[in-house]
Every structure is written in C-alpha cells, then in structure tokens.
Design an enzyme around this catalytic site. Structure first.
Site, PDB file in Angstrom:
ATOM      1  CB  VAL A   1      -0.943  -0.006   1.219  1.00  0.00           C
ATOM      2  CG1 VAL A   1      -1.741   1.278   1.291  1.00  0.00           C
ATOM      3  CG2 VAL A   1      -1.868  -1.219   1.162  1.00  0.00           C
ATOM      4  N   PRO A   2       1.135   1.823  -1.175  1.00  0.00           N
ATOM      5  CG  PRO A   2       0.915   2.624  -3.356  1.00  0.00           C
ATOM      6  CD  PRO A   2       0.322   1.637  -2.372  1.00  0.00           C
ATOM      7  CB  CYS A   3       2.077   5.242   2.729  1.00  0.00           C
ATOM      8  SG  CYS A   3       3.368   4.192   3.429  1.00  0.00           S
ATOM      9  CG  HIS A   4       6.594   4.537  -1.371  1.00  0.00           C
ATOM     10  ND1 HIS A   4       5.908   3.352  -1.164  1.00  0.00           N
ATOM     11  CD2 HIS A   4       6.925   4.560  -2.684  1.00  0.00           C
ATOM     12  CE1 HIS A   4       5.849   2.689  -2.314  1.00  0.00           C
ATOM     13  NE2 HIS A   4       6.455   3.399  -3.246  1.00  0.00           N
ATOM     14  NE  ARG A   5       3.772   3.932  -5.995  1.00  0.00           N
ATOM     15  CZ  ARG A   5       3.177   2.835  -6.422  1.00  0.00           C
ATOM     16  NH1 ARG A   5       1.856   2.810  -6.577  1.00  0.00           N
ATOM     17  NH2 ARG A   5       3.881   1.758  -6.716  1.00  0.00           N
TER      18      ARG A   5
END
Length: 181
Positions: free
Chosen positions: A142-146
């Site tokens: 779940v790409p919270c880094h984006r």
C-alpha cells in the site's frame, strides 16, 4: 479496499526477513498468506508492539512468507510485482479508505496529501489523511511512500526519508530531493 478481507483474527502470523537494497524488510503474513504488516528491522520493536495490540491472540513465528517472491521481484525492478500481494490492514474505516485509495496512485507517480484527501471525498481532511497515511501497516504494498508535500518535496515516511527517496527513485517518480542519501 484491501485485496482480501480476513473474516477473523489470525491465529498464527509468520515473520519473514527479506534482504533489500535499502535494508532488511520485515514481512508478516497470516495463515492464508495475507500481508498483515510490513516494516524494517530498525523498527522491529515498534512493529511487534503494533502486532501485539492488533492481533493479541496470534502467535508470531519466524518463517518464509508466500509473498517473498513478489517482494524480491519488486526490489529487483519488476515494479508491478506487489500488485498481486493480498493485504489486510487493521485500522478504522477511515484509515482503510485512505489505504485503499493509496493503491490507486500509479507506479512512478506521486500525489499530495490534498489530492489524496480529495480522492476520498474529504478535501478538508488533509491532516487526518496524513495521519492515516502514516499509520499504514502494510507499506510498500500500500504505497504510502508515493505521497509527497504540496511543494513536491519529500515528507515523512515511517521507514525514514532515505528509504522513501529510494523507493520513489526506484519507481521513476519525480520529487524535490531535499534528503541526503
């Protein structure tokens, strides 16, 4: 929505340690192979505490996760490899909505917190969206880094800003680099 919705609390969780270019990843899956937690070894105590609160009856044992090949492919350059990893984040309905929407951010792109808030239909909830983003238990999948700042700069990441910088660069995303490598 999560890729899968678990019906009950897991009885057993498996902790796998996967070597990556940015440190050893901690990957926790349940009996069905559903990702329940992801973190880095330098945050292992924090992750174990979180697991104890969310899954108090589950036994945690070291072993090999069925998601390992997907993580290895992702870190080797197959940027779509994690899209097939089933996950279930233990959180509030609001958090789950934010996490599910994070999965809509295409690889190689970034959104601001404001854009994420608009995407969930709560444009005034930028701070709440930021808190939900920061409490994502299944990072990278779940790409919270984006999610970046409104000025295009890197903002907080639970695994540390150097890792966020690496992940975004790995995915070919554009951002303002204000973090030392």
């Amino acid at each position: 929505m999560p890729k899968t919705q678990a019906a009950a609390q897991p009885e057993t969780l498996t902790l796998d340690r996967i070597q990556t270019p940015i440190g050893t990843a901690l990957v926790v899956t349940d009996e069905e192979g559903v990702l329940r937690a992801f973190n880095w070894t330098d945050y292992e105590d924090r992750m174990r505490s979180w697991i104890g609160r969310r899954y108090p009856k589950a036994a945690l044992a070291e072993g090999r996760s069925p998601t390992r090949p997907a993580f290895e492919r992702y870190f080797a350059g197959n940027l779509d490899a994690l899209s097939s990893v089933p996950w279930d984040g233990a959180g509030t309905e609001f958090q789950k909505k934010v996490w599910a929407t994070l999965c809509d951010i295409p690889t190689g792109e970034t959104w601001t917190y404001a854009k994420l808030a608009r995407a969930i239909g709560k444009p005034a909830a930028v701070r709440a969206v930021g808190l939900a983003n920061g409490s994502n238990p299944v990072a990278v999948v779940v790409p919270c880094h984006r999610v970046i700042g409104s000025d295009g700069s890197l903002t907080g990441y639970g695994g540390g800003l150097p890792r966020k910088k690496w992940l975004l660069a790995h995915e070919g995303a554009t951002f303002k680099d204000r973090v030392a490598a």
